[in-house]
Scaffold this motif. Sequence first.
Motif, PDB file in Angstrom:
ATOM      1  N   ASP A   1      61.482  26.592  42.883  1.00 16.79           N
ATOM      2  CA  ASP A   1      60.803  25.588  42.063  1.00 16.79           C
ATOM      3  C   ASP A   1      59.290  25.787  42.037  1.00 16.79           C
ATOM      4  O   ASP A   1      58.651  25.590  40.998  1.00 16.79           O
ATOM      5  CB  ASP A   1      61.143  24.181  42.564  1.00 16.79           C
ATOM      6  CG  ASP A   1      62.600  23.801  42.312  1.00 16.79           C
ATOM      7  OD1 ASP A   1      63.238  24.485  41.487  1.00 16.79           O
ATOM      8  OD2 ASP A   1      63.085  22.846  42.938  1.00 16.79           O
ATOM      9  N   VAL A   2      58.701  26.149  43.176  1.00 15.16           N
ATOM     10  CA  VAL A   2      57.251  26.320  43.184  1.00 15.16           C
ATOM     11  C   VAL A   2      56.857  27.536  42.353  1.00 15.16           C
ATOM     12  O   VAL A   2      55.825  27.533  41.671  1.00 15.16           O
ATOM     13  CB  VAL A   2      56.707  26.429  44.625  1.00 15.16           C
ATOM     14  CG1 VAL A   2      57.024  27.778  45.250  1.00 15.16           C
ATOM     15  CG2 VAL A   2      55.203  26.199  44.643  1.00 15.16           C
ATOM     16  N   LEU A   3      57.681  28.572  42.361  1.00 18.88           N
ATOM     17  CA  LEU A   3      57.416  29.736  41.513  1.00 18.88           C
ATOM     18  C   LEU A   3      57.539  29.357  40.041  1.00 18.88           C
ATOM     19  O   LEU A   3      56.734  29.761  39.200  1.00 18.88           O
ATOM     20  CB  LEU A   3      58.402  30.860  41.854  1.00 18.88           C
ATOM     21  CG  LEU A   3      58.046  32.251  41.370  1.00 18.88           C
ATOM     22  CD1 LEU A   3      56.798  32.768  42.080  1.00 18.88           C
ATOM     23  CD2 LEU A   3      59.202  33.220  41.601  1.00 18.88           C
ATOM     24  N   SER A   4      58.532  28.541  39.731  1.00 19.39           N
ATOM     25  CA  SER A   4      58.721  28.072  38.363  1.00 19.39           C
ATOM     26  C   SER A   4      57.554  27.223  37.901  1.00 19.39           C
ATOM     27  O   SER A   4      57.055  27.369  36.778  1.00 19.39           O
ATOM     28  CB  SER A   4      60.030  27.278  38.276  1.00 19.39           C
ATOM     29  OG  SER A   4      60.250  26.779  36.976  1.00 19.39           O
TER      30      SER A   4
ATOM     31  N   PHE B   1      42.080  38.732  28.691  1.00 19.53           N
ATOM     32  CA  PHE B   1      42.814  39.873  29.245  1.00 19.53           C
ATOM     33  C   PHE B   1      42.904  39.772  30.765  1.00 19.53           C
ATOM     34  O   PHE B   1      43.975  39.951  31.354  1.00 19.53           O
ATOM     35  CB  PHE B   1      42.132  41.186  28.846  1.00 19.53           C
ATOM     36  CG  PHE B   1      42.812  42.408  29.406  1.00 19.53           C
ATOM     37  CD1 PHE B   1      43.896  42.986  28.759  1.00 19.53           C
ATOM     38  CD2 PHE B   1      42.382  42.975  30.599  1.00 19.53           C
ATOM     39  CE1 PHE B   1      44.528  44.096  29.288  1.00 19.53           C
ATOM     40  CE2 PHE B   1      43.012  44.090  31.140  1.00 19.53           C
ATOM     41  CZ  PHE B   1      44.083  44.651  30.471  1.00 19.53           C
ATOM     42  N   LEU B   2      41.791  39.468  31.419  1.00 19.07           N
ATOM     43  CA  LEU B   2      41.776  39.394  32.879  1.00 19.07           C
ATOM     44  C   LEU B   2      42.593  38.205  33.392  1.00 19.07           C
ATOM     45  O   LEU B   2      43.253  38.294  34.429  1.00 19.07           O
ATOM     46  CB  LEU B   2      40.333  39.311  33.371  1.00 19.07           C
ATOM     47  CG  LEU B   2      39.509  40.588  33.141  1.00 19.07           C
ATOM     48  CD1 LEU B   2      38.031  40.342  33.430  1.00 19.07           C
ATOM     49  CD2 LEU B   2      40.039  41.730  33.992  1.00 19.07           C
ATOM     50  N   ALA B   3      42.565  37.093  32.656  1.00 20.26           N
ATOM     51  CA  ALA B   3      43.415  35.955  33.031  1.00 20.26           C
ATOM     52  C   ALA B   3      44.885  36.325  32.897  1.00 20.26           C
ATOM     53  O   ALA B   3      45.714  35.973  33.753  1.00 20.26           O
ATOM     54  CB  ALA B   3      43.090  34.745  32.162  1.00 20.26           C
ATOM     55  N   GLY B   4      45.215  37.047  31.839  1.00 22.00           N
ATOM     56  CA  GLY B   4      46.594  37.482  31.641  1.00 22.00           C
ATOM     57  C   GLY B   4      47.070  38.421  32.739  1.00 22.00           C
ATOM     58  O   GLY B   4      48.246  38.402  33.121  1.00 22.00           O
ATOM     59  N   PHE B   5      46.152  39.249  33.251  1.00 20.59           N
ATOM     60  CA  PHE B   5      46.513  40.140  34.349  1.00 20.59           C
ATOM     61  C   PHE B   5      46.949  39.333  35.565  1.00 20.59           C
ATOM     62  O   PHE B   5      47.964  39.643  36.202  1.00 20.59           O
ATOM     63  CB  PHE B   5      45.325  41.040  34.698  1.00 20.59           C
ATOM     64  CG  PHE B   5      45.671  42.180  35.618  1.00 20.59           C
ATOM     65  CD1 PHE B   5      46.043  43.409  35.110  1.00 20.59           C
ATOM     66  CD2 PHE B   5      45.617  42.011  36.997  1.00 20.59           C
ATOM     67  CE1 PHE B   5      46.361  44.462  35.959  1.00 20.59           C
ATOM     68  CE2 PHE B   5      45.931  43.045  37.850  1.00 20.59           C
ATOM     69  CZ  PHE B   5      46.300  44.279  37.333  1.00 20.59           C
ATOM     70  N   GLY B   6      46.198  38.288  35.886  1.00 19.64           N
ATOM     71  CA  GLY B   6      46.587  37.437  37.006  1.00 19.64           C
ATOM     72  C   GLY B   6      47.858  36.657  36.722  1.00 19.64           C
ATOM     73  O   GLY B   6      48.705  36.489  37.598  1.00 19.64           O
ATOM     74  N   ALA B   7      48.000  36.205  35.493  1.00 18.69           N
ATOM     75  CA  ALA B   7      49.193  35.437  35.125  1.00 18.69           C
ATOM     76  C   ALA B   7      50.450  36.276  35.202  1.00 18.69           C
ATOM     77  O   ALA B   7      51.541  35.760  35.432  1.00 18.69           O
ATOM     78  CB  ALA B   7      49.027  34.871  33.716  1.00 18.69           C
ATOM     79  N   SER B   8      50.314  37.598  35.018  1.00 21.47           N
ATOM     80  CA  SER B   8      51.485  38.476  34.969  1.00 21.47           C
ATOM     81  C   SER B   8      52.230  38.539  36.287  1.00 21.47           C
ATOM     82  O   SER B   8      53.363  39.014  36.334  1.00 21.47           O
ATOM     83  CB  SER B   8      51.060  39.884  34.552  1.00 21.47           C
ATOM     84  OG  SER B   8      50.288  40.500  35.569  1.00 21.47           O
ATOM     85  N   ALA B   9      51.618  38.071  37.370  1.00 15.50           N
ATOM     86  CA  ALA B   9      52.299  38.096  38.664  1.00 15.50           C
ATOM     87  C   ALA B   9      53.608  37.324  38.617  1.00 15.50           C
ATOM     88  O   ALA B   9      54.561  37.657  39.330  1.00 15.50           O
ATOM     89  CB  ALA B   9      51.390  37.510  39.747  1.00 15.50           C
ATOM     90  N   ILE B  10      53.656  36.295  37.778  1.00 18.80           N
ATOM     91  CA  ILE B  10      54.868  35.489  37.722  1.00 18.80           C
ATOM     92  C   ILE B  10      56.045  36.307  37.217  1.00 18.80           C
ATOM     93  O   ILE B  10      57.192  36.121  37.633  1.00 18.80           O
ATOM     94  CB  ILE B  10      54.641  34.232  36.837  1.00 18.80           C
ATOM     95  CG1 ILE B  10      55.610  33.132  37.226  1.00 18.80           C
ATOM     96  CG2 ILE B  10      54.727  34.541  35.364  1.00 18.80           C
ATOM     97  CD1 ILE B  10      55.378  32.577  38.604  1.00 18.80           C
ATOM     98  N   TYR B  11      55.787  37.252  36.303  1.00 18.10           N
ATOM     99  CA  TYR B  11      56.858  38.119  35.812  1.00 18.10           C
ATOM    100  C   TYR B  11      57.294  39.101  36.885  1.00 18.10           C
ATOM    101  O   TYR B  11      58.481  39.420  37.014  1.00 18.10           O
ATOM    102  CB  TYR B  11      56.393  38.875  34.572  1.00 18.10           C
ATOM    103  CG  TYR B  11      55.997  37.999  33.415  1.00 18.10           C
ATOM    104  CD1 TYR B  11      56.936  37.250  32.729  1.00 18.10           C
ATOM    105  CD2 TYR B  11      54.665  37.918  33.012  1.00 18.10           C
ATOM    106  CE1 TYR B  11      56.581  36.438  31.666  1.00 18.10           C
ATOM    107  CE2 TYR B  11      54.297  37.106  31.949  1.00 18.10           C
ATOM    108  CZ  TYR B  11      55.250  36.377  31.283  1.00 18.10           C
ATOM    109  OH  TYR B  11      54.874  35.571  30.236  1.00 18.10           O
ATOM    110  N   ALA B  12      56.327  39.621  37.645  1.00 20.69           N
ATOM    111  CA  ALA B  12      56.646  40.608  38.672  1.00 20.69           C
ATOM    112  C   ALA B  12      57.366  39.976  39.861  1.00 20.69           C
ATOM    113  O   ALA B  12      58.254  40.584  40.453  1.00 20.69           O
ATOM    114  CB  ALA B  12      55.362  41.291  39.146  1.00 20.69           C
TER     115      ALA B  12
END
Length: 502
Positions: free
Chosen positions: A62-65, A155-166
């Motif tokens: 849930d916290v990841l979600s 772009f840089l914010a998206g890089f950090g946000a991408s962790a959720i996909y990984a």
Amino acid sequence: MANNGTVQDTITAPAPGDIELAATQVDAKQTDQDPFLIAFSEPYDAENPKDWPRRKKWAVTDVLSATGFNRIMVSTIMAPALNTIASELHMSNTESSLALSIYLLATAFGPLVIGPMSEIYGRGPVLHASNIWFLIWNIVCGFANTKEVLIASRFLAGFGASAIYALAGGVLGDVWRPEERGRSISVYILIPLLAVAVGPIIGGFMAARASWRWMFWSTSIFQVVMIAMSYATFRETYPPTILHRRAAKLRKSTGNQSYYTIFERLSANDSLPKRLWTNLSRPARLLIFHPIIQFVSIIEGMGYGLLYIVLSTFSDLYTTRYGQSVEISGLHYIALALGELFGSQVGGRLMDTLFAHLKRRAHGEITPEFHIPLMLPGCLISAAGLVLYGWAAQYHVHWAIVDVGAFLFAFGSQISGQPKQAYVIDSYPEYASSATAASQFVRSLTAFTFPLFAWKMYAAMGYGWGNTMLGGISMVLGVGGCWGIWTWGARLRERSMRDGLR
């Protein structure tokens, strides 16, 4: 699949074939004979994520979600305000579209680094670091006074946000078993899925009633709450990291340096540069050399690209063809949100039910391909909804019919999308984050590129023929991919295991 107490639950570096060999050599009996080997106990180990109480499993899920909700919402929240932002920062249509979609380009490359790093340092440190990185650059977006600053910070914010996909695939693979995959995925993606559609709704009202900058300031305030929640709730789920900490604690408390894990033994002679290269190159090797990942990535990429075509053009459809205000046009994203909501919950339950049925037919044997049959009805429903939405818009039919088509498109996309995610996780259980990162690369690229040609496509072909073409391509890929993976998936996975990933 790894069972409790086996070495498969403890290894990250070796190839799948090496893991199987290690499992036959270091079982529970040998662990008893070697008191210095640190592995999960059989039949139960309180520190083994798969043996955690369900409330603890749901807590990390849930916290990841929840943290994913904010990161994904920011990807679409700008959509209704693009014209306002373009006017204030003197941007062309192409530049304003780039400011929206470059966030998605970053989510293509971010997981290639973040996924493998979580297989070196653990899920927790990567989650917390990426939360802070995303917060910093999302705040910068709100204060951007030039188009260059806005695009770069997006772009840089998206890089950090991408962790959720990984991290998602890795964490779900760490704590949940294959027969629980449907429900765990459906619950995990419930909140992030809503974020895709909620973003434009919130953005539409903010664009009309406040400064567009509040889109970033408000989500940054929310992100601070998410950071606090993740620090308080999230517990490390990656088995090699958990076992490494257990071994390190024993070495420190006893003064005996003989305690070790299988992972430490196998990577003892690897230098840090070699270890980093092995892990960081793994997603690329998966994508280039493993047909399973290639198959799934292409199919997922098409579906994700279509979703972002709809997301980027949906508001404009209602403001230009139906003459509605920006605020009201944003409310139509509710149809997409409901489709994804119902699709995720129905699909998750159906996937687990079908998996259990096929497991019974196979007399208890399981295989990742048991997830695949649900792809078929999902891709057919999705294509039908896309065609209905297109022709209803083309002939200016009542907006409710367009929303029904959008609902069916989103509903079918989720029905077919969840089995693909589960298949990747269960095909590469030791490298779920890297495998997820590899498939996410193609998804994010299509999400970035497809909206760039959507306007010209609809101008040339209209909504009817444009969506018919896209729906047809999607259906062919979906049906063909479902048949191909069901027929050849096991053989392709066997070959991948022989090839290795080390």
